[in-house]
Design an enzyme around this catalytic site. Structure first.
Site, PDB file in Angstrom:
ATOM      1  N   CYS A 221      -4.506  10.287  -5.535  1.00 40.81           N
ATOM      2  CA  CYS A 221      -4.320   9.873  -6.931  1.00 40.81           C
ATOM      3  C   CYS A 221      -5.440  10.422  -7.786  1.00 40.81           C
ATOM      4  O   CYS A 221      -5.324  10.474  -9.002  1.00 40.81           O
ATOM      5  CB  CYS A 221      -4.282   8.360  -7.031  1.00 40.81           C
ATOM      6  SG  CYS A 221      -5.851   7.620  -6.628  1.00 40.81           S
TER       7      CYS A 221
ATOM      8  N   LYS B  88       1.536  -5.513   3.488  1.00 39.71           N
ATOM      9  CA  LYS B  88       2.685  -4.628   3.782  1.00 39.71           C
ATOM     10  C   LYS B  88       2.224  -3.191   3.606  1.00 39.71           C
ATOM     11  O   LYS B  88       2.091  -2.697   2.492  1.00 39.71           O
ATOM     12  CB  LYS B  88       3.866  -4.890   2.840  1.00 39.71           C
ATOM     13  CG  LYS B  88       5.111  -4.152   3.332  1.00 39.71           C
ATOM     14  CD  LYS B  88       6.112  -3.840   2.263  1.00 39.71           C
ATOM     15  CE  LYS B  88       5.867  -2.552   1.551  1.00 39.71           C
ATOM     16  NZ  LYS B  88       5.976  -1.309   2.353  1.00 39.71           N
TER      17      LYS B  88
ATOM     18  N   GLU C 247       3.500  13.840 -12.504  1.00 45.87           N
ATOM     19  CA  GLU C 247       2.510  13.889 -11.426  1.00 45.87           C
ATOM     20  C   GLU C 247       3.145  14.689 -10.286  1.00 45.87           C
ATOM     21  O   GLU C 247       4.194  14.289  -9.767  1.00 45.87           O
ATOM     22  CB  GLU C 247       2.189  12.466 -10.956  1.00 45.87           C
ATOM     23  CG  GLU C 247       1.214  12.439  -9.802  1.00 45.87           C
ATOM     24  CD  GLU C 247       0.926  11.030  -9.269  1.00 45.87           C
ATOM     25  OE1 GLU C 247       1.846  10.197  -9.237  1.00 45.87           O
ATOM     26  OE2 GLU C 247      -0.227  10.788  -8.865  1.00 45.87           O
TER      27      GLU C 247
ATOM     28  N   GLU D 279       5.628   2.134   4.730  1.00 45.23           N
ATOM     29  CA  GLU D 279       6.509   2.290   5.895  1.00 45.23           C
ATOM     30  C   GLU D 279       6.393   3.686   6.500  1.00 45.23           C
ATOM     31  O   GLU D 279       6.885   3.939   7.591  1.00 45.23           O
ATOM     32  CB  GLU D 279       7.966   1.975   5.504  1.00 45.23           C
ATOM     33  CG  GLU D 279       8.606   2.914   4.486  1.00 45.23           C
ATOM     34  CD  GLU D 279       8.230   2.604   3.023  1.00 45.23           C
ATOM     35  OE1 GLU D 279       7.278   1.812   2.793  1.00 45.23           O
ATOM     36  OE2 GLU D 279       8.882   3.156   2.128  1.00 45.23           O
ATOM     37  N   ARG D 280       5.750   4.613   5.765  1.00 42.97           N
ATOM     38  CA  ARG D 280       5.616   5.968   6.315  1.00 42.97           C
ATOM     39  C   ARG D 280       4.371   6.113   7.188  1.00 42.97           C
ATOM     40  O   ARG D 280       4.276   7.030   7.978  1.00 42.97           O
ATOM     41  CB  ARG D 280       5.606   6.978   5.168  1.00 42.97           C
ATOM     42  CG  ARG D 280       7.006   7.123   4.574  1.00 42.97           C
ATOM     43  CD  ARG D 280       7.052   8.044   3.409  1.00 42.97           C
ATOM     44  NE  ARG D 280       6.702   7.353   2.177  1.00 42.97           N
ATOM     45  CZ  ARG D 280       6.693   7.923   0.982  1.00 42.97           C
ATOM     46  NH1 ARG D 280       6.980   9.186   0.866  1.00 42.97           N
ATOM     47  NH2 ARG D 280       6.388   7.235  -0.092  1.00 42.97           N
TER      48      ARG D 280
ATOM     49  N   ALA E 192       0.827  -1.221   0.000  1.00 41.24           N
ATOM     50  CA  ALA E 192       0.000   0.000   0.000  1.00 41.24           C
ATOM     51  C   ALA E 192       0.861   1.272   0.000  1.00 41.24           C
ATOM     52  O   ALA E 192       2.011   1.252   0.436  1.00 41.24           O
ATOM     53  CB  ALA E 192      -0.911  -0.019   1.218  1.00 41.24           C
TER      54      ALA E 192
ATOM     55  N   SER F 173       3.129   4.396  -6.688  1.00 39.96           N
ATOM     56  CA  SER F 173       3.697   5.126  -7.826  1.00 39.96           C
ATOM     57  C   SER F 173       3.919   4.207  -9.030  1.00 39.96           C
ATOM     58  O   SER F 173       3.958   2.984  -8.891  1.00 39.96           O
ATOM     59  CB  SER F 173       5.042   5.718  -7.411  1.00 39.96           C
ATOM     60  OG  SER F 173       5.941   4.661  -7.137  1.00 39.96           O
TER      61      SER F 173
ATOM     62  N   PHE G 293       1.320   5.656   0.898  1.00 41.03           N
ATOM     63  CA  PHE G 293       1.187   6.430   2.138  1.00 41.03           C
ATOM     64  C   PHE G 293      -0.070   7.298   2.180  1.00 41.03           C
ATOM     65  O   PHE G 293      -0.456   7.768   3.239  1.00 41.03           O
ATOM     66  CB  PHE G 293       2.426   7.336   2.323  1.00 41.03           C
ATOM     67  CG  PHE G 293       2.373   8.605   1.497  1.00 41.03           C
ATOM     68  CD1 PHE G 293       1.664   9.719   1.948  1.00 41.03           C
ATOM     69  CD2 PHE G 293       2.977   8.668   0.251  1.00 41.03           C
ATOM     70  CE1 PHE G 293       1.590  10.874   1.170  1.00 41.03           C
ATOM     71  CE2 PHE G 293       2.908   9.810  -0.526  1.00 41.03           C
ATOM     72  CZ  PHE G 293       2.203  10.921  -0.066  1.00 41.03           C
TER      73      PHE G 293
HETATM   74  P1  NAD Z   1       5.296   4.442  -3.584  1.00 42.37           P
HETATM   75  O1  NAD Z   1       5.274   3.728  -4.881  1.00 42.37           O
HETATM   76  O2  NAD Z   1       6.517   5.195  -3.212  1.00 42.37           O
HETATM   77  O3  NAD Z   1       5.043   3.379  -2.406  1.00 42.37           O
HETATM   78  C1  NAD Z   1       4.014   2.424  -2.486  1.00 42.37           C
HETATM   79  C2  NAD Z   1       4.495   1.115  -1.880  1.00 42.37           C
HETATM   80  O4  NAD Z   1       5.540   0.574  -2.685  1.00 42.37           O
HETATM   81  C3  NAD Z   1       5.057   1.275  -0.473  1.00 42.37           C
HETATM   82  O5  NAD Z   1       4.566   0.222   0.323  1.00 42.37           O
HETATM   83  C4  NAD Z   1       6.562   1.214  -0.667  1.00 42.37           C
HETATM   84  O6  NAD Z   1       7.210   0.594   0.404  1.00 42.37           O
HETATM   85  C5  NAD Z   1       6.756   0.419  -1.941  1.00 42.37           C
HETATM   86  N1  NAD Z   1       7.826   0.950  -2.785  1.00 42.37           N
HETATM   87  C6  NAD Z   1       8.220   2.237  -2.927  1.00 42.37           C
HETATM   88  N2  NAD Z   1       9.183   2.358  -3.842  1.00 42.37           N
HETATM   89  C7  NAD Z   1       9.436   1.126  -4.302  1.00 42.37           C
HETATM   90  C8  NAD Z   1      10.327   0.587  -5.283  1.00 42.37           C
HETATM   91  N3  NAD Z   1      11.150   1.374  -5.965  1.00 42.37           N
HETATM   92  N4  NAD Z   1      10.290  -0.724  -5.503  1.00 42.37           N
HETATM   93  C9  NAD Z   1       9.449  -1.521  -4.849  1.00 42.37           C
HETATM   94  N5  NAD Z   1       8.589  -1.076  -3.907  1.00 42.37           N
HETATM   95  C10 NAD Z   1       8.562   0.225  -3.637  1.00 42.37           C
HETATM   96  O7  NAD Z   1       4.005   5.365  -3.556  1.00 42.37           O
HETATM   97  P2  NAD Z   1       3.617   6.447  -2.463  1.00 42.37           P
HETATM   98  O8  NAD Z   1       4.530   7.622  -2.572  1.00 42.37           O
HETATM   99  O9  NAD Z   1       3.456   5.795  -1.137  1.00 42.37           O
HETATM  100  O10 NAD Z   1       2.143   6.860  -2.978  1.00 42.37           O
HETATM  101  C11 NAD Z   1       1.907   7.877  -3.901  1.00 42.37           C
HETATM  102  C12 NAD Z   1       1.647   7.315  -5.284  1.00 42.37           C
HETATM  103  O11 NAD Z   1       0.592   6.385  -5.242  1.00 42.37           O
HETATM  104  C13 NAD Z   1       1.202   8.390  -6.280  1.00 42.37           C
HETATM  105  O12 NAD Z   1       1.830   8.153  -7.512  1.00 42.37           O
HETATM  106  C14 NAD Z   1      -0.299   8.171  -6.398  1.00 42.37           C
HETATM  107  O13 NAD Z   1      -0.885   8.595  -7.605  1.00 42.37           O
HETATM  108  C15 NAD Z   1      -0.360   6.685  -6.270  1.00 42.37           C
HETATM  109  N6  NAD Z   1      -1.691   6.265  -5.846  1.00 42.37           N
HETATM  110  C16 NAD Z   1      -2.494   5.668  -6.782  1.00 42.37           C
HETATM  111  C17 NAD Z   1      -3.773   5.298  -6.434  1.00 42.37           C
HETATM  112  C18 NAD Z   1      -4.684   4.650  -7.434  1.00 42.37           C
HETATM  113  O14 NAD Z   1      -5.648   4.027  -7.017  1.00 42.37           O
HETATM  114  N7  NAD Z   1      -4.411   4.770  -8.725  1.00 42.37           N
HETATM  115  C19 NAD Z   1      -4.236   5.507  -5.127  1.00 42.37           C
HETATM  116  C20 NAD Z   1      -3.377   6.107  -4.207  1.00 42.37           C
HETATM  117  C21 NAD Z   1      -2.107   6.476  -4.577  1.00 42.37           C
END
Ligand code: NAD
EC number: 1.2.1.27
Length: 519
Positions: free
Chosen positions: A304, A196, A404, A199-200, A170, A249, A172
């Site tokens: 998002c 999982k 974005e 972590e934030r 998930a 992301s 943050f």
């Molecule tokens: P993030 O991708 O940084 O983190 C999401 C999850 O992936 C976390 O649990 C993290 O530990 C893990 N993660 C982070 N970087 C990773 C990597 N390089 N490799 C593998 N795992 C990794 O996202 P975020 O900053 O927590 O959330 C914001 C993003 O989520 C924005 O882009 C937003 O648009 C998107 N989002 C999309 C929706 C949707 O339904 N489309 C909903 C909410 C958020």
């Protein structure tokens, strides 16, 4: 001390005083029905985004702990899958009640860890709660199909069955809603689940796990691990995990989709967005400007489905000064302060990134009509605040349009016609959400039909479907073929078994082997 006061109703298993030297509380793992302290030597600090004070620490679970979590999920699966659907439904019925009773407590924890305003945090829990409520309809959602008498004495029917162990990763920005899109849907179908959280913001998930346990979910049906890349790789690679739900992301989502798929798993990945609000000159001006401002800057733009791009068509461009006035009036403050409209960004790095994207607008020839970069919030000088920002004269080739931003920044484009606006939206790689503001039904219909975006609002700025439908972002905003929640969610977490059954009267026995393909 503030953290431990968060809940008055349930005991606090998600944070407790650290066994280590400092007094910083630690977040527990949830393994086999127990909230356990990690033995990890790798910990991540959790900050209050309004102050940047460290409020807790979350472990990066060790390999042994992650293995224990999977063993627990796997061991719990056969009995849970075999538990009557009515009993699983009862667990969820109790769960939705406990979430309601503790909604404000969960929201307080979200505001503390994530920064959004309390009212918005309550909305975060509420939208997740609606998915749990809908999951209670599992008795009809999970029905298979039947076709009697397909030939003499022969009937055909299908069952929807759980997959086994499923996993969720998930982001943050919705600490309650997004985990609640995942494990309740998977578990009500009879799967066990490894979660999982980000972590934030790990606290809300642990509190939600406690409430699920109190609702009667047996030990092992939900396990929670914490961490970053190692935990993600573990989930993508583990042969006992059959399906992965990811929200976050594009960078992480593409990676997880590919790595998980390579290991033979189903993967659904909801990812980033650039959502356009198209404003027609015939729109109801008052409503439209208020909706645009709310959807661009609410949650500090960290949604998002934030409406982060406005396209003003024709004479609607004259509304720009009023849009700026409204945005200026929003109150930026710590999320727990009365009257706050938007809170801080999640980290100082996120703030820096957003400010750099605003800078890029100036460098590439756009105009900054409202600049929130230098905002100071009294009493919260160390917080990650950015005030509402509006960038106009934006062109599709500019960085602030292509990326974005994920902050309280509205970029504004202008076109002469609706057709040009549709072309811009369809040329953008993302397809999460969009909205049109108009009082003309034919214009609205044309837009809804021609725009290549998975979720369209007509005078609705954030068209996130209710859970009897599914979350249907498309193009670069989604990888996979089965969406989150609703009927699609049930499909994702189940597989079909189809049974062809023949019961003949005794005197109708075959007289010789049937060697020809049955027709
Ligand atoms: P993030 O991708 O940084 O983190 C999401 C999850 O992936 C976390 O649990 C993290 O530990 C893990 N993660 C982070 N970087 C990773 C990597 N390089 N490799 C593998 N795992 C990794 O996202 P975020 O900053 O927590 O959330 C914001 C993003 O989520 C924005 O882009 C937003 O648009 C998107 N989002 C999309 C929706 C949707 O339904 N489309 C909903 C909410 C958020």
């Amino acid at each position: 001390a503030r953290i431990l006061q968060v809940s008055s109703k349930v005991k606090s298993p998600w944070y407790s005083a650290s066994p280590f030297s400092s007094s910083v509380p630690t977040v527990k793992l949830f393994i086999d029905g127990k909230f356990v302290e990690s033995k990890s030597d790798k910990w991540i600090d959790i900050h209050n985004p309004a102050t940047n004070e460290v409020i807790g620490r979350v472990p990066q679970a060790t390999k042994a702990e992650m293995d224990a979590a999977i063993v627990s999920c796997k061991r719990a699966f056969p009995a849970w899958a075999d538990t009557s659907i009515l009993s699983r439904q009862q667990v969820l019925l109790r769960y939705q009640q406990l979430i309601k009773e503790n909604l404000k407590e969960i929201a307080k924890l979200i505001t503390l860890e994530q920064g959004k305003t309390l009212a918005d945090a309550e909305g975060d829990v509420f939208r997740g709660l609606q998915v749990v409520e809908h999951a209670c309809s599992v008795t009809s959602l999970m029905m298979g199909e039947t076709m009697p008498s397909i030939t003499k004495d022969m009937d055909l029917y299908s069952y929807r069955l759980p997959l086994g162990v499923c996993a969720g990763i998930a982001p943050f920005n919705f600490p309650a809603m997004i985990p609640l899109w995942m494990f309740p849907m998977a578990m009500v179908c009879g799967n066990t689940f490894l979660m999982k959280p980000s972590e934030r913001v790990p606290g809300a998930t642990i509190l939600l796990a406690k409430l699920l346990q109190d609702s009667g979910a047996p030990d092992g049906t939900l396990n929670i691990i914490h961490g970053q890349h190692e935990a993600v790789n573990f989930i993508c690679d583990h042969p006992d995990i059959k399906a992965i739900s990811f929200v976050g992301s594009n960078q992480a989502g593409e990676y997880i989709f590919e790595r998980g798929s390579r290991h033979g798993k189903r993967v659904q990945a909801n990812m980033g967005a650039k959502n356009h609000g198209v404003v027609m000159p015939d729109a109801n001006k008052e409503n439209t400007l208020n909706q645009l401002v709310g959807a661009a800057f609410g949650a500090a733009g960290q949604r998002c489905m934030a409406l982060s791009t406005a396209i003003l068509v024709g004479e609607a461009r004259k509304w720009l000064p009023e849009l700026v006035e409204r945005a200026k009036n929003l109150r930026v403050n710590a999320g727990d302060q009365p009257g706050a409209d938007l809170g801080p960004l999640i980290t100082p790095q996120a703030k820096e990134r957003v400010c750099n994207l605003i800078d890029s607008g100036t460098k590439e020839g756009a105009s900054i009509l409202l600049d929130g970069r230098k905002i100071k919030v009294k009493g919260y000088e160390n917080g990650n605040f950015v005030g509402p920002t509006i960038i106009s004269n934006v062109k599709p080739n500019m960085t602030c349009y292509k990326e974005e931003i994920f902050g309280p920044v509205l970029v504004v484009l202008e076109t002469e016609t609706l057709d040009e606006a549709i072309q811009i939206v369809n040329n953008n790689p993302y397809g999460n959400g969009t909205a049109i503001f108009t009082t003309n039904g034919a214009t609205a219909r044309k837009y809804a039909h021609l725009v290549d975006v998975g979720q369209v609002g007509v005078n609705v700025p954030i068209p996130v479907p209710l859970p009897m439908f599914s979350f249907t972002g498309s193009r670069s905003s989604f990888r996979g073929d089965t969406n989150f929640y609703g009927k699609q969610g049930i499909q994702f977490y189940t597989q079909l078994k189809t049974i062809t059954s023949q019961w003949k009267e005794e005197d109708a026995t075959l007289s010789s082997p049937a060697v020809v393909m049955p027709t």
